[in-house]
Design an enzyme around this catalytic site. Structure first.
Site, short mmCIF file in Angstrom:
data_model
loop_
_atom_site.label_atom_id
_atom_site.label_comp_id
_atom_site.label_asym_id
_atom_site.label_seq_id
_atom_site.Cartn_x
_atom_site.Cartn_y
_atom_site.Cartn_z
N LYS A 35 1.23 -1.14 -0.52
CA LYS A 35 -0.26 0.00 -0.06
C LYS A 35 0.86 1.85 0.04
CE LYS A 35 0.05 -0.45 5.08
NZ LYS A 35 -0.52 -0.80 5.95
N ARG A 130 -10.90 -0.12 14.63
CA ARG A 130 -11.06 0.37 13.50
C ARG A 130 -11.92 0.37 12.04
NH1 ARG A 130 -4.55 1.25 11.04
NH2 ARG A 130 -5.19 -0.33 10.32
N TYR A 252 15.84 29.86 10.57
CA TYR A 252 14.84 30.81 11.11
C TYR A 252 14.82 30.02 12.37
CZ TYR A 252 13.41 30.82 6.53
OH TYR A 252 12.62 30.88 5.11
N MET A 300 12.67 25.01 3.90
CA MET A 300 11.74 23.92 3.11
C MET A 300 13.19 23.25 2.33
SD MET A 300 9.00 25.33 -0.15
CE MET A 300 7.59 26.08 1.44
C1 LIG Z 1 -0.25 -2.40 6.32
C2 LIG Z 1 -1.13 -3.31 6.72
C3 LIG Z 1 -0.28 -3.87 7.20
C4 LIG Z 1 1.35 -4.55 7.10
O1 LIG Z 1 1.87 -3.65 8.87
P1 LIG Z 1 3.28 -3.76 8.71
O2 LIG Z 1 3.33 -3.07 10.23
O3 LIG Z 1 3.77 -2.46 8.02
O4 LIG Z 1 3.91 -4.80 8.69
C5 LIG Z 1 -0.84 -5.75 7.81
N1 LIG Z 1 -2.25 -6.33 7.68
C6 LIG Z 1 -2.77 -4.83 7.23
C7 LIG Z 1 -4.52 -5.14 7.62
C8 LIG Z 1 -2.22 -4.28 6.87
O5 LIG Z 1 -3.60 -2.84 6.69
#
Ligand SMILES: *Cc1c(COP(=O)(O)O)cnc(C)c1O
Length: 357
Positions: A35, A130, A252, A300
Protein backbone atom coordinates in the site's frame (compact mmCIF):
# COMPACT_ATOMS: atom_id res chain seq x y z
CA UNK A 1 21.74 20.64 -13.15
CA UNK A 2 19.06 19.16 -10.90
CA UNK A 3 19.29 19.66 -7.15
CA UNK A 4 21.67 17.01 -5.82
CA UNK A 5 19.02 15.18 -3.78
CA UNK A 6 18.33 11.53 -4.68
CA UNK A 7 16.48 8.56 -3.18
CA UNK A 8 17.98 5.19 -4.05
CA UNK A 9 15.73 2.15 -3.74
CA UNK A 10 17.49 -1.19 -3.33
CA UNK A 11 15.71 -4.17 -4.86
CA UNK A 12 18.24 -6.52 -3.24
CA UNK A 13 17.50 -5.12 0.22
CA UNK A 14 13.75 -5.54 -0.26
CA UNK A 15 14.24 -9.11 -1.52
CA UNK A 16 16.45 -9.87 1.44
CA UNK A 17 13.86 -8.48 3.85
CA UNK A 18 11.11 -10.64 2.32
CA UNK A 19 13.35 -13.65 2.84
CA UNK A 20 13.73 -12.65 6.51
CA UNK A 21 9.94 -12.53 6.88
CA UNK A 22 9.62 -15.93 5.23
CA UNK A 23 12.34 -17.42 7.44
CA UNK A 24 10.32 -16.43 10.52
CA UNK A 25 7.18 -18.11 9.17
CA UNK A 26 8.35 -20.96 6.95
CA UNK A 27 5.78 -22.48 4.66
CA UNK A 28 3.18 -19.76 5.20
CA UNK A 29 1.63 -17.86 2.32
CA UNK A 30 3.30 -14.41 2.29
CA UNK A 31 1.36 -11.31 1.29
CA UNK A 32 3.87 -8.50 0.69
CA UNK A 33 2.10 -5.30 1.73
CA UNK A 34 2.60 -2.62 -0.95
CA UNK A 35 0.00 0.00 0.00
CA UNK A 36 1.00 3.65 -0.36
CA UNK A 37 3.05 2.72 -3.44
CA UNK A 38 5.17 0.25 -1.53
CA UNK A 39 5.50 2.48 1.56
CA UNK A 40 6.86 5.24 -0.65
CA UNK A 41 9.40 3.06 -2.49
CA UNK A 42 7.41 2.98 -5.73
CA UNK A 43 4.97 0.38 -6.98
CA UNK A 44 7.23 -0.74 -9.77
CA UNK A 45 10.17 -1.31 -7.44
CA UNK A 46 7.92 -3.26 -5.06
CA UNK A 47 6.65 -5.40 -7.92
CA UNK A 48 10.19 -6.27 -8.95
CA UNK A 49 11.46 -6.87 -5.44
CA UNK A 50 8.52 -8.99 -4.31
CA UNK A 51 8.15 -11.09 -7.45
CA UNK A 52 8.54 -14.18 -5.25
CA UNK A 53 5.82 -13.19 -2.78
CA UNK A 54 2.69 -15.34 -2.92
CA UNK A 55 0.50 -12.25 -3.16
CA UNK A 56 0.54 -8.48 -2.80
CA UNK A 57 -1.72 -6.56 -0.40
CA UNK A 58 -2.80 -2.95 -0.77
CA UNK A 59 -5.75 -0.60 -0.34
CA UNK A 60 -5.88 1.39 -3.61
CA UNK A 61 -7.98 0.02 -6.49
CA UNK A 62 -6.22 2.15 -9.12
CA UNK A 63 -2.90 0.70 -7.99
CA UNK A 64 -4.35 -2.81 -8.17
CA UNK A 65 -5.24 -2.15 -11.83
CA UNK A 66 -1.74 -0.89 -12.41
CA UNK A 67 -0.24 -4.06 -10.91
CA UNK A 68 -2.38 -6.18 -13.23
CA UNK A 69 -1.27 -4.03 -16.22
CA UNK A 70 2.34 -4.49 -15.16
CA UNK A 71 1.84 -8.24 -15.35
CA UNK A 72 1.26 -9.35 -11.75
CA UNK A 73 -0.94 -12.45 -12.07
CA UNK A 74 -0.77 -13.79 -8.51
CA UNK A 75 -3.31 -12.81 -5.82
CA UNK A 76 -3.94 -9.19 -4.82
CA UNK A 77 -5.60 -8.57 -1.46
CA UNK A 78 -7.54 -5.34 -0.98
CA UNK A 79 -7.02 -4.72 2.74
CA UNK A 80 -9.86 -2.22 3.16
CA UNK A 81 -12.15 -4.09 0.78
CA UNK A 82 -14.59 -2.38 -1.56
CA UNK A 83 -15.32 1.33 -1.11
CA UNK A 84 -18.44 1.07 -3.23
CA UNK A 85 -20.38 -1.40 -5.31
CA UNK A 86 -18.34 -0.79 -8.47
CA UNK A 87 -15.23 -2.07 -6.70
CA UNK A 88 -16.85 -5.51 -6.48
CA UNK A 89 -17.15 -5.51 -10.27
CA UNK A 90 -13.49 -4.51 -10.59
CA UNK A 91 -12.59 -7.30 -8.18
CA UNK A 92 -14.39 -9.78 -10.43
CA UNK A 93 -12.68 -8.50 -13.59
CA UNK A 94 -9.19 -8.28 -12.11
CA UNK A 95 -9.41 -11.17 -9.67
CA UNK A 96 -8.84 -9.05 -6.56
CA UNK A 97 -9.42 -10.62 -3.15
CA UNK A 98 -11.72 -8.44 -1.06
CA UNK A 99 -11.64 -7.93 2.68
CA UNK A 100 -15.13 -7.61 4.18
CA UNK A 101 -14.89 -5.55 7.35
CA UNK A 102 -18.39 -4.02 7.25
CA UNK A 103 -21.90 -5.39 6.56
CA UNK A 104 -22.37 -2.88 3.73
CA UNK A 105 -19.55 -4.63 1.83
CA UNK A 106 -21.28 -7.99 2.33
CA UNK A 107 -24.48 -6.56 0.82
CA UNK A 108 -22.60 -5.28 -2.22
CA UNK A 109 -21.17 -8.75 -2.81
CA UNK A 110 -24.56 -10.41 -2.34
CA UNK A 111 -26.13 -8.00 -4.84
CA UNK A 112 -23.37 -8.29 -7.44
CA UNK A 113 -25.24 -10.25 -10.07
CA UNK A 114 -22.29 -10.60 -12.44
CA UNK A 115 -19.88 -11.63 -9.70
CA UNK A 116 -18.18 -14.99 -9.92
CA UNK A 117 -15.14 -16.73 -8.47
CA UNK A 118 -14.68 -14.02 -5.83
CA UNK A 119 -12.11 -14.54 -3.08
CA UNK A 120 -13.19 -12.85 0.12
CA UNK A 121 -11.59 -12.43 3.55
CA UNK A 122 -13.80 -11.59 6.50
CA UNK A 123 -12.20 -9.31 9.05
CA UNK A 124 -12.74 -9.43 12.81
CA UNK A 125 -12.35 -6.38 15.00
CA UNK A 126 -10.04 -7.82 17.66
CA UNK A 127 -9.70 -4.62 19.65
CA UNK A 128 -8.19 -1.97 17.41
CA UNK A 129 -11.70 -0.57 16.84
CA UNK A 130 -10.82 0.70 13.41
CA UNK A 131 -12.02 -1.89 10.88
CA UNK A 132 -13.65 -5.27 11.41
CA UNK A 133 -16.83 -7.01 12.46
CA UNK A 134 -17.83 -7.96 15.97
CA UNK A 135 -17.70 -11.72 16.67
CA UNK A 136 -21.39 -12.47 16.01
CA UNK A 137 -21.46 -10.49 12.75
CA UNK A 138 -18.12 -12.01 11.76
CA UNK A 139 -19.58 -15.51 11.95
CA UNK A 140 -22.78 -14.47 10.19
CA UNK A 141 -20.83 -12.83 7.37
CA UNK A 142 -18.66 -15.91 7.03
CA UNK A 143 -21.65 -18.25 6.71
CA UNK A 144 -23.49 -15.98 4.27
CA UNK A 145 -20.44 -15.56 2.04
CA UNK A 146 -19.86 -19.29 2.05
CA UNK A 147 -23.33 -19.86 0.66
CA UNK A 148 -22.93 -17.44 -2.25
CA UNK A 149 -22.39 -19.09 -5.60
CA UNK A 150 -20.30 -16.10 -6.69
CA UNK A 151 -17.80 -16.64 -3.87
CA UNK A 152 -14.99 -19.11 -4.47
CA UNK A 153 -13.18 -18.86 -1.14
CA UNK A 154 -13.66 -17.21 2.25
CA UNK A 155 -10.75 -16.51 4.57
CA UNK A 156 -10.59 -15.03 8.05
CA UNK A 157 -8.39 -12.21 9.27
CA UNK A 158 -7.74 -9.61 11.92
CA UNK A 159 -5.17 -6.85 12.43
CA UNK A 160 -3.38 -6.26 15.73
CA UNK A 161 -3.31 -2.89 17.44
CA UNK A 162 -0.40 -3.67 19.77
CA UNK A 163 1.76 -6.43 18.33
CA UNK A 164 4.82 -4.17 18.73
CA UNK A 165 4.61 -4.45 22.53
CA UNK A 166 5.66 -7.65 24.30
CA UNK A 167 2.45 -9.58 24.95
CA UNK A 168 0.46 -6.74 23.36
CA UNK A 169 -1.37 -8.97 20.88
CA UNK A 170 -2.16 -11.84 23.27
CA UNK A 171 -5.70 -10.71 24.11
CA UNK A 172 -6.49 -9.92 20.46
CA UNK A 173 -5.19 -13.34 19.41
CA UNK A 174 -7.45 -15.02 21.99
CA UNK A 175 -10.43 -12.97 20.76
CA UNK A 176 -9.74 -14.03 17.20
CA UNK A 177 -9.36 -17.69 18.09
CA UNK A 178 -12.60 -17.62 20.01
CA UNK A 179 -14.53 -15.84 17.25
CA UNK A 180 -13.10 -18.12 14.55
CA UNK A 181 -13.55 -21.35 16.50
CA UNK A 182 -14.88 -24.15 14.35
CA UNK A 183 -14.83 -22.11 11.14
CA UNK A 184 -13.02 -24.07 8.47
CA UNK A 185 -11.07 -21.40 6.60
CA UNK A 186 -7.54 -20.04 6.15
CA UNK A 187 -6.49 -17.40 8.65
CA UNK A 188 -4.31 -14.29 8.38
CA UNK A 189 -3.24 -12.27 11.41
CA UNK A 190 0.40 -11.27 11.48
CA UNK A 191 1.85 -7.89 10.52
CA UNK A 192 5.62 -7.34 10.75
CA UNK A 193 5.66 -7.03 14.53
CA UNK A 194 3.73 -10.29 14.97
CA UNK A 195 5.82 -12.10 12.34
CA UNK A 196 8.95 -11.16 14.29
CA UNK A 197 7.70 -11.74 17.81
CA UNK A 198 4.56 -13.91 17.94
CA UNK A 199 4.93 -17.24 16.11
CA UNK A 200 1.55 -18.45 17.39
CA UNK A 201 -0.05 -15.79 15.18
CA UNK A 202 1.53 -16.89 11.89
CA UNK A 203 -1.54 -18.96 10.91
CA UNK A 204 -2.10 -19.58 7.17
CA UNK A 205 -0.73 -16.34 5.75
CA UNK A 206 1.47 -13.50 6.95
CA UNK A 207 1.24 -9.81 5.96
CA UNK A 208 4.66 -8.20 6.30
CA UNK A 209 4.82 -4.47 5.56
CA UNK A 210 7.36 -2.24 7.27
CA UNK A 211 9.98 -4.96 7.71
CA UNK A 212 10.15 -5.44 3.93
CA UNK A 213 11.40 -1.89 3.62
CA UNK A 214 14.07 -2.34 6.27
CA UNK A 215 12.58 -0.42 9.19
CA UNK A 216 11.54 -1.74 12.57
CA UNK A 217 7.98 -2.06 13.86
CA UNK A 218 9.33 -1.90 17.43
CA UNK A 219 10.37 0.96 19.69
CA UNK A 220 13.13 -1.02 21.35
CA UNK A 221 14.58 -3.35 18.68
CA UNK A 222 16.35 -1.78 15.77
CA UNK A 223 16.15 -2.92 12.16
CA UNK A 224 19.77 -4.05 11.97
CA UNK A 225 19.37 -6.29 15.03
CA UNK A 226 16.36 -7.84 13.29
CA UNK A 227 18.54 -8.66 10.28
CA UNK A 228 16.83 -6.15 8.00
CA UNK A 229 18.46 -3.97 5.34
CA UNK A 230 17.44 -0.37 4.56
CA UNK A 231 15.58 -0.31 1.25
CA UNK A 232 15.62 3.47 0.83
CA UNK A 233 18.70 5.69 1.00
CA UNK A 234 18.07 9.43 0.88
CA UNK A 235 21.16 11.39 -0.10
CA UNK A 236 22.07 14.93 -0.99
CA UNK A 237 25.09 17.19 -0.89
CA UNK A 238 26.42 20.19 0.97
CA UNK A 239 25.76 23.28 -1.11
CA UNK A 240 27.46 25.73 1.28
CA UNK A 241 29.67 25.81 4.37
CA UNK A 242 29.53 28.49 7.07
CA UNK A 243 32.07 29.32 9.78
CA UNK A 244 30.33 30.43 12.94
CA UNK A 245 31.74 32.46 15.81
CA UNK A 246 30.63 31.73 19.37
CA UNK A 247 27.15 33.21 19.79
CA UNK A 248 26.15 32.98 16.09
CA UNK A 249 22.82 31.30 15.34
CA UNK A 250 21.59 29.03 12.55
CA UNK A 251 18.37 29.03 10.53
CA UNK A 252 14.84 30.30 11.09
CA UNK A 253 13.98 31.21 14.63
CA UNK A 254 17.68 31.16 15.56
CA UNK A 255 16.99 28.05 17.64
CA UNK A 256 20.61 26.88 17.53
CA UNK A 257 23.38 29.09 18.95
CA UNK A 258 27.07 28.15 18.61
CA UNK A 259 28.82 27.81 21.98
CA UNK A 260 32.24 28.10 20.33
CA UNK A 261 33.58 28.69 16.82
CA UNK A 262 32.35 25.90 14.53
CA UNK A 263 31.82 24.97 10.90
CA UNK A 264 28.43 23.93 9.64
CA UNK A 265 27.33 22.58 6.26
CA UNK A 266 24.11 23.46 4.44
CA UNK A 267 22.41 20.42 2.90
CA UNK A 268 20.08 20.57 -0.12
CA UNK A 269 17.21 18.77 1.63
CA UNK A 270 14.27 20.19 3.53
CA UNK A 271 10.71 19.50 4.54
CA UNK A 272 9.49 19.96 0.96
CA UNK A 273 11.53 16.85 0.17
CA UNK A 274 9.82 14.90 2.93
CA UNK A 275 12.49 15.39 5.59
CA UNK A 276 10.61 15.97 8.86
CA UNK A 277 10.54 19.57 10.00
CA UNK A 278 10.20 18.39 13.58
CA UNK A 279 13.65 16.73 13.51
CA UNK A 280 15.35 18.62 16.31
CA UNK A 281 18.98 19.75 16.61
CA UNK A 282 20.95 16.55 17.19
CA UNK A 283 19.15 14.38 14.63
CA UNK A 284 21.64 11.84 13.22
CA UNK A 285 22.94 12.44 9.70
CA UNK A 286 26.13 11.41 7.88
CA UNK A 287 28.56 13.52 5.81
CA UNK A 288 31.02 11.60 3.61
CA UNK A 289 30.08 8.50 5.58
CA UNK A 290 30.87 10.09 8.95
CA UNK A 291 28.07 10.26 11.50
CA UNK A 292 27.24 13.74 12.75
CA UNK A 293 24.09 15.68 13.64
CA UNK A 294 21.78 18.38 12.38
CA UNK A 295 21.73 21.87 13.88
CA UNK A 296 18.86 24.36 13.92
CA UNK A 297 15.46 24.22 12.25
CA UNK A 298 14.80 22.29 9.06
CA UNK A 299 13.59 24.69 6.38
CA UNK A 300 11.73 24.00 3.14
CA UNK A 301 14.73 23.24 0.93
CA UNK A 302 17.67 23.09 3.34
CA UNK A 303 18.95 21.94 6.67
CA UNK A 304 22.25 22.43 8.51
CA UNK A 305 24.78 19.93 9.86
CA UNK A 306 27.60 20.16 12.37
CA UNK A 307 30.96 19.65 10.59
CA UNK A 308 32.96 19.43 13.82
CA UNK A 309 33.97 15.84 13.05
CA UNK A 310 34.73 16.69 9.39
CA UNK A 311 37.28 19.50 9.16
CA UNK A 312 37.92 18.71 5.47
CA UNK A 313 34.28 18.63 4.37
CA UNK A 314 33.35 21.31 1.85
CA UNK A 315 30.55 22.23 -0.51
CA UNK A 316 29.86 19.21 -2.68
CA UNK A 317 30.36 16.69 0.14
CA UNK A 318 27.95 13.76 0.11
CA UNK A 319 25.28 13.63 2.78
CA UNK A 320 23.14 10.66 3.84
CA UNK A 321 19.85 11.75 5.39
CA UNK A 322 18.83 8.13 6.01
CA UNK A 323 19.88 4.73 4.69
CA UNK A 324 22.56 2.21 5.57
CA UNK A 325 24.54 4.49 7.89
CA UNK A 326 21.71 6.52 9.41
CA UNK A 327 18.69 4.34 10.28
CA UNK A 328 15.44 5.94 9.13
CA UNK A 329 14.00 4.89 12.48
CA UNK A 330 16.49 7.11 14.33
CA UNK A 331 15.62 10.13 12.22
CA UNK A 332 11.95 9.35 12.85
CA UNK A 333 12.51 9.09 16.60
CA UNK A 334 14.26 12.48 16.65
CA UNK A 335 11.19 13.93 14.92
CA UNK A 336 8.66 12.24 17.19
CA UNK A 337 7.39 9.89 14.51
CA UNK A 338 8.01 6.44 13.01
CA UNK A 339 9.95 5.18 9.99
CA UNK A 340 6.67 4.33 8.23
CA UNK A 341 5.70 8.00 8.02
CA UNK A 342 9.04 9.20 6.69
CA UNK A 343 9.25 6.65 3.88
CA UNK A 344 5.66 7.30 2.83
CA UNK A 345 6.19 11.06 2.92
CA UNK A 346 9.14 11.21 0.52
CA UNK A 347 8.11 14.07 -1.75
CA UNK A 348 7.33 13.70 -5.45
CA UNK A 349 10.07 16.22 -6.32
CA UNK A 350 12.78 13.86 -5.06
CA UNK A 351 14.15 11.80 -7.97
CA UNK A 352 14.21 8.05 -7.31
CA UNK A 353 16.76 5.63 -8.64
CA UNK A 354 15.96 1.93 -8.40
CA UNK A 355 19.03 -0.31 -8.23
CA UNK A 356 19.35 -4.10 -8.20
CA UNK A 357 22.16 -4.11 -5.64
C1 LIG B 1 -0.39 -2.11 6.66
C2 LIG B 1 -0.95 -3.42 7.07
C3 LIG B 1 -0.11 -4.51 7.35
C4 LIG B 1 1.40 -4.38 7.42
O1 LIG B 1 1.73 -3.80 8.67
P1 LIG B 1 3.29 -3.54 9.06
O2 LIG B 1 3.23 -3.04 10.45
O3 LIG B 1 3.78 -2.50 8.11
O4 LIG B 1 3.97 -4.83 8.90
C5 LIG B 1 -0.70 -5.73 7.62
N1 LIG B 1 -2.04 -5.87 7.63
C6 LIG B 1 -2.88 -4.85 7.39
C7 LIG B 1 -4.34 -5.06 7.43
C8 LIG B 1 -2.36 -3.60 7.10
O5 LIG B 1 -3.20 -2.58 6.85
Amino acid sequence: MPRPILATISIAAMRHNLSVARAHAPGRFAWAVVKADGYGHGLHAALRAFADADGLALVEFDRASRLRELGWTKPLLMLEGAFDESDVEQARRQQLSLVVHEMRQLHWIERATRASALDVVVKLNSGMNRLGLEPAAFRVAFERLRRLAAVRSVGLMTHFADADRQGGADAALRRFEQAAQGLDAPRSLANSAAILSLPTSHASSIRPGIMLYGATPFDDRDARALGLRAAMTLESRLIAVQSLAAGDTVGYGSTFRAQRPMRIGIVACGYADGYPRHAATGTPIAVEGVATQTVGRVSMDMLAVDLGALPQADAGARVELWGDIVPIDEVARAAGTIGYELMCALAARVPRRVVDA
